[in-house]
Structure formats: C-alpha cells, structure tokens
Write a protein that holds these residues in place. Structure first.
Motif, mmCIF file in Angstrom:
data_model
loop_
_atom_site.group_PDB
_atom_site.id
_atom_site.type_symbol
_atom_site.label_atom_id
_atom_site.label_comp_id
_atom_site.label_asym_id
_atom_site.label_seq_id
_atom_site.Cartn_x
_atom_site.Cartn_y
_atom_site.Cartn_z
ATOM 1 N N UNK A 85 1.159 7.959 -4.945
ATOM 2 C CA UNK A 85 2.250 7.114 -5.328
ATOM 3 C C UNK A 85 3.309 8.040 -5.393
ATOM 4 N N UNK A 87 3.612 10.947 -3.762
ATOM 5 C CA UNK A 87 4.048 11.283 -2.458
ATOM 6 C C UNK A 87 4.587 10.301 -1.442
ATOM 7 N N UNK A 88 4.603 9.205 -2.228
ATOM 8 C CA UNK A 88 5.210 7.908 -1.444
ATOM 9 C C UNK A 88 6.711 8.097 -1.635
ATOM 10 N N UNK A 89 7.000 8.661 -2.482
ATOM 11 C CA UNK A 89 8.533 8.966 -2.933
ATOM 12 C C UNK A 89 9.221 9.757 -1.882
ATOM 13 N N UNK A 90 8.226 10.375 -1.044
ATOM 14 C CA UNK A 90 9.011 11.076 0.143
ATOM 15 C C UNK A 90 10.146 10.514 0.622
#
Lengths: 153, 153
Positions: A85, A87-90
DNA sequence: CGAAAAGGGTTGCATTAAAAAACCAAATAA
DNA sequence: TTATTTGGTTTTTTAATGCAACCCTTTTCG
C-alpha cells in the motif's frame, strides 16, 4: 480544538488525507522510497523531531502504509518498511514532485530514472481509457447513474 | 514553535508540501476542480471554519495556485478560480483519489469520466520514456552526473 | 423606501498539535 | 566496564485549529 477529521466528508481525497495528508507523512514515505529504513536515519535525513517521527511512523503502521520489523538476532532493532500500500503511493509522490518541478523549478539535484535503461521517467498524466492525456477540463464527475454532477474546471 | 518550513530541505516534495501540503488546501483545490468558485460555497461544501478558509485561500492565491477575481458590476463579489498551476494539480488529485479507492474502497459515489466519451479515466501510472508502467522498484534516483544515489524501494 | 438576508470577511478565545530539548532503558561497541 | 547507539517518552513552549460572534457592504424582498 481537535483537528477536524475528514471521515464524514464521504470523499476519497479526504480519506487519503487522513492517512498521509499531514506535513511529515509524505516526506517519511518519500524517504522510505529512497531506501531509508531505520528510525535514526529518518530522523537525521529529515530533521524531524523524534516525538513527531514516532507518532508519524506509528500512524503509518496503523494505517497499513508501513510495517515495523524487528531485525535483531537477540534483542530489538527495528526497521520500518513500506508495505505494498505504501509503495503504491509512488504515483502520488512522483506526480507531486513533477508538479513542483514544473512550477517552482528543480529544488534538488536528484533525477528519477528507469533502472533498466537509465532514461528519465515520463511526466505522469491522467489518461483516458484509450490512452490520450486528459486535462481537468476534459473530464466530468458523474454520479452512480452516470448523470453529471458538477462541471469540473 | 513555528511550524517547520521545508524550504531548507532542498527537495521538490517538501517545496510542494509548503504550498499545498496542509490539511485543507488540497480539499479546497479538489472542490475548485468540481466547479466551486465562491467563498460561501467552499465554506458550506467543505464545512471548514471561515478564518481557516480565508487563510488557505489567501495562501493559495499568494502561491499562484488560485486567483481572486472581482466579478461584480459595481461593488465587490469575489470568485476564487484555479490558475493554470492549480489546474495542473489535477494529476496529483486523481492519483491520490485512485490510491485511496484502491486501498480503502470508494468513499464517494462520484466517478471520473472522460467528458467526450463518458468512459472512466484510466489509472494514473508512472511510465518510462517508452510508455511502460514503472513501480518504485524499477526506478533509481540519480545525481546530476547520473551516479546512483540511493536504492529506491 | 426600509428591513432583512447574503457575501466576504476579521477578531477573540479555548483547545490542541508541533518543535525542541531533556531524559531513559536496552543493546552494542570499545 | 564504560561509552555510545537506537528507539523512544516526557516536559515545556509556541503556533495552529475550530468555534462563535461581530462587521461592513450589497442584494433582495415586502
């Protein structure tokens, strides 16, 4: 008075801001994406007060954005790592970074490149289903039944 | 004590957070993208205190994200409108919204569709120069000379 | 016309969160 | 053994938030 919580605004943006919308959280996450994992490294690289860092890390762990892992053989030595979750803010981080660079100039000398080729990454864009870039004027917010709600832009 | 300013962290993310990184600014901007332009409408739709709204709008105007326009014939009637810089935050807003929906479920019933076709917009992604999607593990932060700085991910 | 309401704020006050620094305990390192 | 690092917590001061009340100018309504 208590900081207003955004839960009641049934809005995804508000919900996201509850989790990562304060002054430090996104910087902690960005630093984690740079490879930082230990408490002291976050503290020193960001110059954040220790109590605030504690609070932010705890809250990020609570919200499932990071995990705290004990990496010592016999004792306690923690690492804070991004979850899937987190890392998905990348995408959000890169979009914000590119926006800032477009309008305020590049504030740091770091550049983001593709690991395999070494080529800079492209500008993040909102795209239609068929892949063409969309500005805010070219979209519409619609309700569940497809009726237009308000004009965007 | 004075809230720490992020200017000294020579970081584009920090710079962006100085302009739009507080609790309310992004919600004001999102609301503006929905078409809201008048003070009272912001106040009522967001449930924000009037003094805070004043402060945020002023700061957004100062930073060039919005403009204040007098739209009365003989008197004062203001509208707050997004500038090009403000509209350019569209990518960030959509990325944040999509992230929140992926991980917390859809909090509002609104859907974002392409105006021309009515089709939902695609997921925002970071892409390489040749168009392939990139995760945080597939990129590298490099310095000016191209040397790798730290490992991302 | 006069009264009331709406628009766009400002001011004061109580509460809370942030920043800095001091302190602390366990685990390493010297 | 002593010193240092790590990962915190506590305390104190200062700034920001939220709420309510007030203000002045325009519109609107009877």
């Amino acid at each position: 008075m208590t900081r207003k919580r955004f839960d009641d605004l049934d809005c995804s943006i508000a919900c996201a801001l509850n989790e990562v919308g304060d002054w430090w959280s996104l910087l902690v996450i960005k630093q984690a994406m740079l490879g930082t994992r230990r408490y002291v490294d976050f503290q020193q690289s960001l110059g954040i007060a220790k109590n605030i860092l504690c609070d932010r890390l705890s809250r990020l762990v609570e919200n499932g954005v990071m995990t705290r892992v004990n990496v010592a053989e016999h004792g306690t030595r923690y690492e804070y790592r991004l979850t899937e979750k987190g890392r998905d803010l990348f995408t959000v981080i890169v979009a914000l970074r590119q926006w800032s660079e477009r309008w305020n100039g590049s504030k740091d000398t770091m550049q983001l490149v593709e690991r395999a080729s070494g080529a800079p990454v492209a500008q993040v864009e909102v795209r239609s289903a068929d892949g063409s870039a969309l500005s805010v004027r070219e979209v519409l917010f619609v309700g569940e039944n497809g009726e237009p709600l308000e004009r965007a832009g």
